[in-house]
Write a protein that holds these residues in place. Structure first.
Motif, PDB file in Angstrom:
ATOM      1  N   GLY A 345      48.055 109.266  18.038  1.00 12.15           N
ATOM      2  CA  GLY A 345      47.774 109.105  16.756  1.00 12.15           C
ATOM      3  C   GLY A 345      47.980 109.913  15.716  1.00 12.15           C
ATOM      4  N   TRP A 346      47.641 111.131  16.244  1.00 15.10           N
ATOM      5  CA  TRP A 346      47.576 112.308  15.184  1.00 15.10           C
ATOM      6  C   TRP A 346      48.970 112.820  14.888  1.00 15.10           C
ATOM      7  CZ3 TRP A 346      49.486 117.207  15.769  1.00 15.10           C
ATOM      8  CH2 TRP A 346      49.823 117.588  17.077  1.00 15.10           C
ATOM      9  N   LYS A 347      49.777 112.571  15.907  1.00 16.21           N
ATOM     10  CA  LYS A 347      51.168 112.928  15.768  1.00 16.21           C
ATOM     11  C   LYS A 347      52.210 111.923  14.708  1.00 16.21           C
ATOM     12  CE  LYS A 347      51.754 115.209  20.061  1.00 16.21           C
ATOM     13  NZ  LYS A 347      52.604 115.351  21.549  1.00 16.21           N
ATOM     14  N   THR A 348      51.473 110.838  14.576  1.00 15.82           N
ATOM     15  CA  THR A 348      52.429 109.805  13.584  1.00 15.82           C
ATOM     16  C   THR A 348      52.120 110.068  12.322  1.00 15.82           C
ATOM     17  OG1 THR A 348      50.534 108.407  13.331  1.00 15.82           O
ATOM     18  CG2 THR A 348      51.843 108.085  15.344  1.00 15.82           C
ATOM     19  N   ASP A 349      53.372 109.610  11.382  1.00 15.42           N
ATOM     20  CA  ASP A 349      53.124 109.685   9.918  1.00 15.42           C
ATOM     21  C   ASP A 349      51.912 109.350   9.428  1.00 15.42           C
ATOM     22  OD1 ASP A 349      55.644 111.173  10.062  1.00 15.42           O
ATOM     23  OD2 ASP A 349      56.770 109.460   9.229  1.00 15.42           O
ATOM     24  N   LYS A 350      51.450 108.065   9.794  1.00 20.98           N
ATOM     25  CA  LYS A 350      50.263 107.731   9.233  1.00 20.98           C
ATOM     26  C   LYS A 350      49.029 108.515   9.852  1.00 20.98           C
ATOM     27  CE  LYS A 350      50.941 102.802   9.024  1.00 20.98           C
ATOM     28  NZ  LYS A 350      50.864 101.439   9.738  1.00 20.98           N
TER      29      LYS A 350
END
Length: 425
Positions: A345-350
């Motif tokens: 998740g930390w790698k996603t745009d959100k």
């Protein structure tokens, strides 16, 4: 870590729904009044939902409800089932108010399973409305005797469903779905549908370290997607215990030529937390200069390098460094929990926006778009971040940020707030 819900405004409709985000700022503001709250008060923190197609005329909806009580007291099963009611309405799409179907779901032993001290799963059936193969289900959980309510929207389909709309990963007993895109290494799970049918699926494992999100100001065209090399392949049977022995991205399909399947990230046992120094270095890139990242990645002892980085930012103030580190990695953990798709998740745009900016004040949603709205910050009155839903073979909820150079006067002061220890989470 606790989470706080915020209102979700459906684009073009005026319907209200809610989604779950971590927001420690709001939680701290509420702390001052906790002493005045009744020990029996139960608050809904968030709702997450998923449907699984049962056949061409029925779908099963799973709705996970996260609750809290003052002083982290556990929530008893009867406290939830006797204090709240659930109603739903089905609309044709996000922009229509035409009611296709509606119902009241009794919260009883047949429909509610307690997952933990504060988490419950509701399961109920929805019949296909006449002349409609899809719709948007708006669920409303209301507290009896008050005006408090929490809403959740869910797009549902009755025909032409993909594998991921018929099958989902369930916990080891097969009673409830996980409602997340990751599992931990060596956990026992089951991939199954509502009918618990036995089907042989192909599984491909990709051992690939996906790149983190690019800067919100980087408007250069993205590089063409690279072909992922399959590391291993094997077969599994649905409705049977399944244990993943290696980390990586796993992709399950009915046929090796299928365009869409079920993707799942298998992570280490600590995820969504990040504890290894080599891991902790990477999310810091969102608030660091290139030379700082290179310096942290180069040494043989990443822990000392990371400690030195934070202390240098805080001018040697170790207490301030500890508070900022705690706030930063709490957001990283929450981003992993909320936004993991085919990558962490930390790698996603959100995830990137959430880590730096925190929870949005509200979200505007349509079928293929989310707009996060932030208002009343120190350096701006209001700013929007638009995420467009993009096709992805691994997951259904892949969104990409619409980037603008005009974010600079907003983004850089927020980054500087992190670098000076001014963020309080």
């Amino acid at each position: 870590m606790r989470s706080v819900v915020f209102l979700l405004i459906l684009l073009g409709s005026g319907l209200m729904a809610q989604a779950q985000f971590g927001n420690k700022n709001k939680k701290r503001q509420a702390t001052a009044t906790d002493a005045n709250k009744s020990v029996d008060e139960v608050t809904i923190l968030g709702i997450k939902s998923k449907f699984l197609a049962k056949d061409s005329t029925n779908v099963t909806v799973f709705m996970r409800v996260d609750l809290t009580k003052p002083n982290n007291v556990p929530v008893r099963w009867r406290e939830f089932t006797e204090k709240f009611t659930l109603n739903y309405v089905v609309y044709p799409d996000f922009s229509s108010r035409e009611r296709l179907a509606y119902g009241n779901i009794p919260l009883n032993e047949q429909n509610v399973v307690q997952l933990s001290h504060t988490r419950f799963m509701i399961r109920f059936e929805v019949k296909r409305p006449a002349n409609h193969a899809s719709g948007v289900l708006l669920g409303e959980i209301s507290e009896i005797g008050t005006t408090k309510k929490v809403l959740n929207d869910l797009a549902i389909k009755f025909r032409d469903t993909k594998l991921g709309e018929r099958f989902a990963l369930f916990e080891r007993t097969g009673r409830v779905p996980l409602l997340q895109n990751y599992v931990n290494l060596n956990d026992t799970v089951q991939l199954q549908d509502i009918n618990k049918s036995v089907k042989e699926l192909y599984v491909m494992r990709y051992r690939h370290d996906f790149e983190p999100a690019q800067s919100p100001m980087n408007t250069n065209p993205r590089n063409a997607a690279r072909t992922l090399g399959v590391d291993t392949t094997f077969k599994i049977s649905t409705s049977s215990p399944l244990i993943f022995k290696e980390e990586g991205l796993y992709y399950m399909t009915e046929d090796t030529t299928d365009t869409y399947g079920v993707g799942i990230v298998v992570t280490n046992k600590r995820f969504p937390k990040m504890t290894r120094p080599a891991e902790l270095v990477r999310p810091v890139m969102y608030m660091s200069q290139a030379n700082e990242i290179n310096e942290m990645l180069a040494p043989k002892d990443p822990k000392k390098s990371l400690d030195r980085y934070w202390l240098n930012l805080m001018n040697g103030n170790s207490d301030l460094a500890k508070r900022t580190i705690s706030a930063f990695y709490s957001r990283v953990e929450e981003a992993n929990r909320l936004f993991t798709t085919y990558k962490e998740g930390w790698k996603t745009d959100k995830g990137m926006i959430y880590i730096i900016m925190g929870s949005p004040d509200r979200v505007q949603r349509s079928k293929d778009r989310e707009v996060w709205v932030y208002s009343q910050r120190a350096n701006f009155s209001e700013i929007n971040f638009t995420f467009n839903r993009r096709p992805n073979q691994f997951v259904e909820d892949h969104y990409e940020l619409q980037r603008y150079v005009e974010y600079q006067p907003i983004w850089y002061p927020m980054v500087e707030a992190w670098r000076t220890g001014a963020v309080r989470d």
